[in-house]
Every structure is written in structure tokens, then in C-alpha cells.
Write a protein that holds these residues in place. Structure first.
Motif, PDB file in Angstrom:
ATOM      1  N   ILE A   1      68.251 -12.408  -6.382  1.00 20.88           N
ATOM      2  CA  ILE A   1      67.719 -11.045  -6.493  1.00 20.88           C
ATOM      3  C   ILE A   1      67.427 -10.748  -7.961  1.00 20.88           C
ATOM      4  O   ILE A   1      68.233 -11.064  -8.831  1.00 20.88           O
ATOM      5  N   ASP A   2      66.270 -10.159  -8.235  1.00 16.71           N
ATOM      6  CA  ASP A   2      65.905  -9.830  -9.599  1.00 16.71           C
ATOM      7  C   ASP A   2      66.953  -8.907 -10.216  1.00 16.71           C
ATOM      8  O   ASP A   2      67.393  -7.934  -9.581  1.00 16.71           O
ATOM      9  N   TYR A   3      67.356  -9.215 -11.470  1.00 17.33           N
ATOM     10  CA  TYR A   3      68.407  -8.422 -12.112  1.00 17.33           C
ATOM     11  C   TYR A   3      68.015  -6.958 -12.238  1.00 17.33           C
ATOM     12  O   TYR A   3      68.863  -6.074 -12.143  1.00 17.33           O
ATOM     13  N   ARG A   4      66.736  -6.698 -12.437  1.00 19.15           N
ATOM     14  CA  ARG A   4      66.272  -5.310 -12.527  1.00 19.15           C
ATOM     15  C   ARG A   4      66.590  -4.556 -11.245  1.00 19.15           C
ATOM     16  O   ARG A   4      67.030  -3.394 -11.291  1.00 19.15           O
ATOM     17  N   ASN A   5      66.412  -5.197 -10.110  1.00 21.84           N
ATOM     18  CA  ASN A   5      66.711  -4.540  -8.828  1.00 21.84           C
ATOM     19  C   ASN A   5      68.210  -4.293  -8.668  1.00 21.84           C
ATOM     20  O   ASN A   5      68.624  -3.294  -8.074  1.00 21.84           O
ATOM     21  N   ILE A   6      69.014  -5.216  -9.193  1.00 26.57           N
ATOM     22  CA  ILE A   6      70.469  -5.025  -9.134  1.00 26.57           C
ATOM     23  C   ILE A   6      70.886  -3.835  -9.987  1.00 26.57           C
ATOM     24  O   ILE A   6      71.724  -3.023  -9.590  1.00 26.57           O
TER      25      ILE A   6
ATOM     26  N   GLY B   1      80.656 -14.719   1.744  1.00 26.31           N
ATOM     27  CA  GLY B   1      79.231 -14.400   1.811  1.00 26.31           C
ATOM     28  C   GLY B   1      78.521 -14.961   3.042  1.00 26.31           C
ATOM     29  O   GLY B   1      77.764 -14.237   3.702  1.00 26.31           O
ATOM     30  N   PRO B   2      78.728 -16.254   3.388  1.00 24.88           N
ATOM     31  CA  PRO B   2      78.062 -16.784   4.590  1.00 24.88           C
ATOM     32  C   PRO B   2      78.433 -16.035   5.865  1.00 24.88           C
ATOM     33  O   PRO B   2      77.605 -15.878   6.764  1.00 24.88           O
ATOM     34  N   ALA B   3      79.685 -15.557   5.952  1.00 28.16           N
ATOM     35  CA  ALA B   3      80.094 -14.783   7.132  1.00 28.16           C
ATOM     36  C   ALA B   3      79.356 -13.456   7.167  1.00 28.16           C
ATOM     37  O   ALA B   3      78.918 -13.000   8.237  1.00 28.16           O
ATOM     38  N   PHE B   4      79.193 -12.807   6.020  1.00 29.22           N
ATOM     39  CA  PHE B   4      78.423 -11.564   5.958  1.00 29.22           C
ATOM     40  C   PHE B   4      76.978 -11.804   6.391  1.00 29.22           C
ATOM     41  O   PHE B   4      76.395 -11.018   7.143  1.00 29.22           O
ATOM     42  N   ALA B   5      76.397 -12.907   5.888  1.00 29.45           N
ATOM     43  CA  ALA B   5      75.003 -13.208   6.233  1.00 29.45           C
ATOM     44  C   ALA B   5      74.854 -13.511   7.719  1.00 29.45           C
ATOM     45  O   ALA B   5      73.890 -13.072   8.361  1.00 29.45           O
ATOM     46  N   ALA B   6      75.818 -14.251   8.267  1.00 31.96           N
ATOM     47  CA  ALA B   6      75.749 -14.602   9.690  1.00 31.96           C
ATOM     48  C   ALA B   6      75.858 -13.375  10.584  1.00 31.96           C
ATOM     49  O   ALA B   6      75.321 -13.360  11.698  1.00 31.96           O
ATOM     50  N   SER B   7      76.546 -12.331  10.099  1.00 35.75           N
ATOM     51  CA  SER B   7      76.697 -11.112  10.906  1.00 35.75           C
ATOM     52  C   SER B   7      75.516 -10.159  10.736  1.00 35.75           C
ATOM     53  O   SER B   7      75.499  -9.094  11.347  1.00 35.75           O
ATOM     54  N   GLY B   8      74.566 -10.523   9.864  1.00 37.08           N
ATOM     55  CA  GLY B   8      73.366  -9.707   9.704  1.00 37.08           C
ATOM     56  C   GLY B   8      73.435  -8.674   8.603  1.00 37.08           C
ATOM     57  O   GLY B   8      72.529  -7.847   8.482  1.00 37.08           O
ATOM     58  N   LEU B   9      74.487  -8.703   7.777  1.00 40.52           N
ATOM     59  CA  LEU B   9      74.584  -7.744   6.678  1.00 40.52           C
ATOM     60  C   LEU B   9      73.565  -8.096   5.597  1.00 40.52           C
ATOM     61  O   LEU B   9      73.388  -9.268   5.275  1.00 40.52           O
ATOM     62  N   PRO B  10      72.900  -7.102   5.004  1.00 43.11           N
ATOM     63  CA  PRO B  10      71.900  -7.376   3.961  1.00 43.11           C
ATOM     64  C   PRO B  10      72.517  -8.081   2.758  1.00 43.11           C
ATOM     65  O   PRO B  10      73.674  -7.835   2.404  1.00 43.11           O
ATOM     66  N   VAL B  11      71.738  -8.942   2.111  1.00 40.36           N
ATOM     67  CA  VAL B  11      72.240  -9.741   0.994  1.00 40.36           C
ATOM     68  C   VAL B  11      72.664  -8.854  -0.172  1.00 40.36           C
ATOM     69  O   VAL B  11      73.746  -9.028  -0.735  1.00 40.36           O
ATOM     70  N   LEU B  12      71.839  -7.883  -0.551  1.00 41.65           N
ATOM     71  CA  LEU B  12      72.141  -7.050  -1.714  1.00 41.65           C
ATOM     72  C   LEU B  12      73.406  -6.232  -1.497  1.00 41.65           C
ATOM     73  O   LEU B  12      74.328  -6.255  -2.320  1.00 41.65           O
ATOM     74  N   SER B  13      73.469  -5.490  -0.413  1.00 42.04           N
ATOM     75  CA  SER B  13      74.613  -4.602  -0.198  1.00 42.04           C
ATOM     76  C   SER B  13      75.906  -5.388   0.013  1.00 42.04           C
ATOM     77  O   SER B  13      76.970  -4.985  -0.476  1.00 42.04           O
ATOM     78  N   SER B  14      75.840  -6.517   0.709  1.00 38.31           N
ATOM     79  CA  SER B  14      77.066  -7.286   0.956  1.00 38.31           C
ATOM     80  C   SER B  14      77.593  -7.918  -0.327  1.00 38.31           C
ATOM     81  O   SER B  14      78.806  -7.971  -0.556  1.00 38.31           O
ATOM     82  N   ASN B  15      76.692  -8.387  -1.194  1.00 43.35           N
ATOM     83  CA  ASN B  15      77.151  -8.973  -2.457  1.00 43.35           C
ATOM     84  C   ASN B  15      77.608  -7.902  -3.443  1.00 43.35           C
ATOM     85  O   ASN B  15      78.529  -8.135  -4.225  1.00 43.35           O
ATOM     86  N   MET B  16      76.971  -6.745  -3.441  1.00 42.37           N
ATOM     87  CA  MET B  16      77.465  -5.632  -4.254  1.00 42.37           C
ATOM     88  C   MET B  16      78.843  -5.201  -3.769  1.00 42.37           C
ATOM     89  O   MET B  16      79.709  -4.809  -4.565  1.00 42.37           O
ATOM     90  N   PHE B  17      79.058  -5.257  -2.477  1.00 39.57           N
ATOM     91  CA  PHE B  17      80.363  -4.958  -1.886  1.00 39.57           C
ATOM     92  C   PHE B  17      81.428  -5.887  -2.470  1.00 39.57           C
ATOM     93  O   PHE B  17      82.494  -5.444  -2.930  1.00 39.57           O
ATOM     94  N   LEU B  18      81.138  -7.194  -2.478  1.00 42.96           N
ATOM     95  CA  LEU B  18      82.090  -8.168  -3.015  1.00 42.96           C
ATOM     96  C   LEU B  18      82.284  -7.972  -4.522  1.00 42.96           C
ATOM     97  O   LEU B  18      83.394  -8.130  -5.036  1.00 42.96           O
TER      98      LEU B  18
END
Length: 642
Positions: A303-308, A481-498
Motif C-alpha cells: 500500500i502506498d505510504y501516502r495512503n497509509i 494476517g493470512p487469517a484476516f485475509a482468508a476471512s475477507g477483512l480488507p488489507v488496509l484496515s486489518s494491518n492497521m489493526f495489527l
């Protein structure tokens, strides 16, 4: 078992950070400045081989690390013969890998066998990495590394499903030390580029007086209001933490001033330390700079750092608003007032405007889409140029040498942690354990997103106990992270969560590293400070669940959705602060929390009426003179200069 008679116990913690004086200090800072200039050159002129850059960076850092960080806490102030040997071995590894750079380019992992020399120097550098990790981060991360190394080499003896195929020692070294999947993977690549350059920016900013300006600006903005010194701590620690990215160094730097001020005002040592810890912890999530873990997030997810940075604005503001409001409500309830002797805001800006310029340049560069590398470079150039406009801030050669040298020395624990994280990631990739762990997380959590998020938060906090934030985040991203992705959670929000829970592990008992730093300043038990800081940082533990539910909190969606989410967040944080700090009926408290949760809802038909109702109630209370049930007559003010 008592290990002291055996002398082993001395090696279970981090090593002593040595201080040098005179010629030794000049030599150390000169060598560190040379390393810094090499890193800057490599980033600006984009040397093509990422593996070679990572190797040279790690070897250069390790050569300094073994001289400046002793083997034990009670070691001599002067480097021992062993320290010199380890430093020399680090340099030897760097020279050898540079000499075979063409072979590294042509080497095909697991297909071309390693030569005896490659196997030898790869093994030496692996052992140096483990020792560097132990000296800089302590036992926690080192044990994790050793366990994963043992699993890689002997995991074939474990029965399925946790076992794996046989991995010989040559393949083990090949993967970990001769590819970008091991030690020199994403964490080190990020540390050698974005993180190093932004730490350099922060070091030079500090040496030109930027840290003092941030404190003075915070005092000018908040010092005279109720609980002024505590609010100064919140604002100044947030601004400094944004630059430093380290909760512990933030507490040590700003807390040495703010904690004694709060104690003189009337706050208990426990609360004074907790305010500083909570405020310092959130700095690494505060745009536009943020901390090293955010750079790793950008590199790992693509993800582009600007978007983060844009996504992080609303949650970071809500976090600090929550801490600020809790401080305010407690100050009003206890009758604690501000300070009299503070400079006006305009006067402070008149002398410190040169520090605003580089921050503006950084934000403009981000908005224009430049990479984080060039954003940091442009910000540093702007800082150096702006510093010449006033005599007090002028960047002299001595300040430049000190700033560059300090940058490299600040990176020592970061590199130790990132190299160790690379070892673990390489082991996970080599054995396929990451996918097995992900499947186990999904099995434990079931199909519900809430339970999955709770399990992910728990794993991240456990990983972060005593472990630096970058390591905690990247391990959580690989394992959960792979478990979050497998459950359909968005990449940005799930990684910000972590990322948020990796940050919050710095103040979470029982190993709250930031609280231990504050305890020495506040003269209070670290666990008492930690438990109170968790209460102050309650928004940080709650808001990640809501921005996974409502991505508008991460600036994802239409303008209306983002605006409603931001206003709903302000309402929710205010209600939460009231529920935590104000004495009220249990039913009223539950209603406040429920209304706050509804205000954060992604459903506009639910959130908008609550926001409107809160606005009407706020105007009515303001007209009545505030909240009657927390008004207390205030005692005389305190002079900040005394």
C-alpha cells in the motif's frame, strides 16, 4: 533456579549502553556519521542490489553495536576484547560479502550449493545477529528467534501437522543469509531506507532545537488550561513521538520535564507517569511521519505510504483526543489548574517557525506522491536550509556530525530487532508454519469476525510483550494476517489493526517497556503506571475494532461518510472519556458507551442523529456553564518556571 552463581543470569537481559567521552566519543560519532552518509548515498543513488545493501548496512551497524552495547548490564564502560573481536567479525563479513557481490547476483538459492567460505561467513553473520538481538532487545525476542531456528533445523522430527520436511544446515543458511527472505528481508530493507532517513530527520531536528520548540508550543497552546502540565505532556509527547517513533525514548526525553511538572501541580506519580506513557505510545501512529512499523506496513502490504498516512489521521487524532479529554475531565473534577508563566503562541512561533517549514515540506511531498525515501530527504534538506535563518537554530558542522552519528546509534536496537524479525520470517517461510498458524487461528476464532479480531489482538499484544513494535507488527502480520485475509477483512484496515495493537503492547502489562522508563522518572511502581496508562489509552484499544467495521474512519469512502465518521468519532471519544473519568450512575455510563458505539456506526441513519443530539447537548451544557457534575472550584495556579 538461581543462575547468579553460574554467571549466566547476567546474559539474560539487554547489554549496557556505553557512554564515551573525549577522543573515543569523537571517533565513535565520526564512524557512525560515515555509516549514516553511506546509507544516505545508497538511498539517493539507488544502488541496485537490495541484498548487498542490506548486508552492508547490517554489518556496518553491527560493527558499532558490539562496541557501544556491552554483553551484560554490569560490563565495563570500555569495550572488551570480545567486543572488539565481534566488531571485527562484523566488518570482515561485510568485506567478504562485498568482494563476492557478483556471485551473490548470480547465486540461485537452494540450487547452487554454498562454497565453504560462503557457509562460514553466513554462519558467522547469523550468530552475530542472534547476539546483537540479545544485547539490544533482551531475552524475549532472542528466545523467539532461537525457538524458530531450532524448529527449522529439527522440526522434521515433530509429527504432522506441525512438522515439516528435512532442512539441512546449508539450505538453512542459504535461505536466511543469502536471500531477501531472511535476515535481509522487508524489516531490514525498510530500516536501511525509510526508517533510517526519518530517524536522521528527527536527530537533526533535535540538534537544532526542534524538541524544545515542540515543548514550548505545547505549553503555549495548553499550559494555562485546567491540568496544563498534563496537557503539555499529551501534546508535546505526541509531536515528539511522531518524529522519534519510539515510546521509550519519547518518555525518557519529554517525560523528564513533564512528569515532575505534573507532580508539582498535584497529580499523583502514578497518573503523571501514565499520562506520559499513553501520550508517548501513540506518537508512532501520528502522521505525517509515524514510526518504523508504519513503513514496514507499507512495504509488506504494497500500500502506498501516502495512503497509509491519510488513513491514519482520524484514528490518531481520536486517540490523542481521548487521552486529552480524560486529562481535562480529571483536572476539572479535582480542581487542578494550569500554569501562569507561558509564552504566547505567536511569540513561540516567531522564534520557532523554522521547525514548521520541514514538516510542511514533508506533507507536501507526501501529497505529491513522492516515495518515503525522498520525502525524508526533502524534509531534511528543508530543515537544514531553514535552520540558517536564525542564529540559535543554525546547523553547524558540529551539529551535523552529532546528528548523523546519533542517527546511526539510535538505529542500533532497531536493526537488532528487524534482523531478528527477518530470521523468524525466513523460518516461517521455509517451513510453511505461517499458513499452519493462520489455519489454527481461523479454527480457534471460528467464522465470526469479532472473535477473529480479538484473537488477533491478543496474539499481537503477546508478541509485543518486551519486543520492539516493528518486530511485533511484522510477526503478527505474518502469523495472523493470512487469517484476516482468508476471512475477507480488507488489507488496509486489518494491518492497521495489527499495527495499533503492536504499538499498544509498549504500555500493556506485564512487560510494559514504556512504563518502566516512566517509573524511574516518576518514582512509582511500573505496573501501577502501566495499568493506569491502559485506562488512559482505552480509545486505542477500542478504535481499531471500529475502523475495521467502519472503514470511513480510515478515510475510505465518500466525503460524507468520512465526515460523519470523524464527527462520530469525536462524539464517541468524548462519551468514553466521560464514562471513564466522571463519577456517574452505572446505567448512565452504559448509555454513554452505547451511544458512543452507535456514533461510530457505518450506518448514516444511525450515526447522524446521535451526532446532532450530541451537538445540541454540548451547546446546551456550554450555555449552562459546563457539566455541573464535574465542576469543582479551582485552587491557585502554578508557575511553570518554579
Amino acid at each position: 533456579m538461581n543462575l547468579k552463581p553460574l554467571g549466566i543470569g547476567r546474559f539474560l537481559g539487554t547489554g549496557r549502553r556505553r557512554s564515551f567521552n573525549g577522543a573515543a566519543r569523537t571517533a565513535l560519532f565520526s564512524a557512525a556519521a560515515v555509516v549514516a552518509l553511506g546509507v544516505v548515498y545508497g538511498n539517493i543513488f539507488a544502488l541496485p542490489d537490495a541484498l548487498l545493501i542490506g548486508i552492508l548496512f547490517v554489518c556496518g551497524i553491527f560493527a558499532l553495536l558490539f562496541l557501544t552495547v556491552g554483553a551484560t548490564r554490569d560490563c565495563s564502560e570500555r569495550p572488551s576484547i570480545l567486543d572488539w573481536l565481534l566488531s571485527a567479525a562484523s566488518l570482515a563479513c561485510g568485506i567478504y560479502f562485498y568482494m563476492i557481490r557478483s556471485d551473490l547476483v548470480n547465486h540461485i538459492t537452494l540450487l547452487n550449493p554454498l562454497s565453504p567460505y560462503m557457509l562460514f561467513f553466513g554462519t558467522v553473520l547469523l550468530l552475530l545477529t542472534v547476539e546483537a538481538t540479545r544485547r539490544t532487545t533482551g531475552l524475549g525476542l532472542t528466545v523467539v528467534v532461537l525457538v524458530f531456528m531450532a524448529y527449522n533445523l529439527w522440526g522434521h522430527l515433530i509429527p504432522p501437522p506441525l512438522g515439516h520436511g528435512y532442512i539441512d544446515f546449508g539450505s538453512f543458511i542459504d535461505t536466511l543469509m543469502f536471500t531477501t527472505d531472511g535476515v535481509f528481508g522487508v524489516p531490514i530493507q525498510v530500516a536501511a531506507s525509510y526508517v533510517f532517513l526519518f530517524v536522521m530527520f528527527g536527530s537533526l531536528l533535535s540538534h537544532t532545537g526542534g524538541a524544545d520548540f515542540m515543548f514550548q508550543l505545547a505549553a503555549a497552546l495548553t499550559g494555562k488550561s485546567p491540568g496544563g502540565p498534563a496537557k503539555i505532556a499529551v501534546v508535546s509527547s505526541g509531536m515528539y513521538g511522531m518524529i522519534s517513533g519510539s515510546p521509550t525514548s519519547d518518555v525518557a526525553t519529554t517525560g523528564s520535564v513533564t512528569i515532575p511538572m505534573m507532580k508539582r501541580l498535584g497529580y499523583t506519580p502514578r497518573f503523571a507517569g501514565a499520562v506520559e506513557v499513553a501520550a508517548s505510545t501513540g506518537g508512532a501512529a501520528l502522521p505525517p511521519v509515524m514510526g518504523s512499523a508504519a513503513f514496514i506496513l507499507a512495504e509488506y502490504t504494497g500500500i502506498d505510504y501516502r495512503n497509509i498516512v491519510l488513513a491514519a489521521i482520524i484514528p490518531a487524532v481520536l486517540y490523542y483526543l481521548g487521552v486529552y479529554l480524560q486529562v481535562h475531565f480529571r483536572a476539572v473534577r479535582q480542581g487542578l489548574r494550569g500554569v501562569d508563566e507561558v509564552d504566547p503562541v505567536l511569540e513561540t512561533l516567531k522564534t520557532g517557525w523554522v521547525f514548521i517549514v520541514p514538516l510542511i515540506v514533508i506533507m507536501i511531498a507526501l501529497l505529491l506522491g513522492y516515495t518515503p525515501t525522498y520525502v525524508a530527504v526533502y524534509g531534511t534538506i528543508a530543515l537544514v536550509v531553514a535552520s540558517f535563518f536564525t542564529r540559535k537554530t543554525r546547523m553547524t558542522p558540529t551539529k551535523m556530525l552529532e546528528g548523523l552519528g546519533e542517527t546511526t546509534l539510535r538505529m542500533l536496537p532497531v536493526v537488532g530487532a528487524c534482523a531478528a524479525a527477518g530470521l523468524v520470517i525466513g523460518g516461517l517461510t521455509m517451513t510453511g508454519l505461517a499458513l499452519k498458524t493462520s489455519s489454527l487461528v481461523l479454527l480457534v476464532a471460528g467464522s465470526g469476525s469479532i472473535m477473529l479480531l480479538l484473537v488477533g489482538a491478543g496474539i499481537t499484544i503477546i508478541l509485543g510483550l518486551g519486543m520492539p513494535t516493528p518486530s511485533a507488527y511484522i510477526l503478527a502480520a505474518v502469523l495472523v494476517g493470512p487469517a484476516f485475509a482468508a476471512s475477507g477483512l480488507p488489507v488496509l484496515s486489518s494491518n492497521m489493526f495489527l499495527l495499533y495493537f503492536a504499538l499498544l503492547s509498549a504500555l500493556t502489562p506485564p512487560v510494559a517497556v514504556a512504563a518502566f522508563t516512566a517509573s524511574a522518572i516518576a518514582d512509582e511502581d511500573a505496573m501501577k503506571i502501566a495499568t493506569t496508562s491502559v485506562k488512559l489509552a482505552s480509545v486505542g484499544f477500542i478504535i481499531p475494532f471500529f475502523f475495521v467495521w467502519n472503514e470511513a474512519l480510515l478515510a475510505q469512502g465518500s466525503g460524507l461518510q468520512i465526515t460523519v465518521a470523524a464527527l462520530g468519532g469525536i462524539v464517541a471519544v468524548t462519551l468514553l472519556a466521560l464514562a471513564v473519568e466522571v463519577k456517574m450512575n452505572a446505567v448512565v455510563r452504559i448509555v454513554c458507551l452505547a451511544l458512543g458505539a452507535a456514533a461510530l456506526s457505518p450506518y448514516l441513519w444511525l450515526a447522524i442523529p446521535i451526532i446532532v443530539l450530541a451537538l445540541i447537548a454540548g451547546l446546551w451544557w456550554k450555555r449552562k456553564g459546563g457539566l455541573p457534575f464535574i465542576r469543582v472550584p479551582a485552587p491557585p495556579t502554578l508557575d511553570a518556571g518554579r
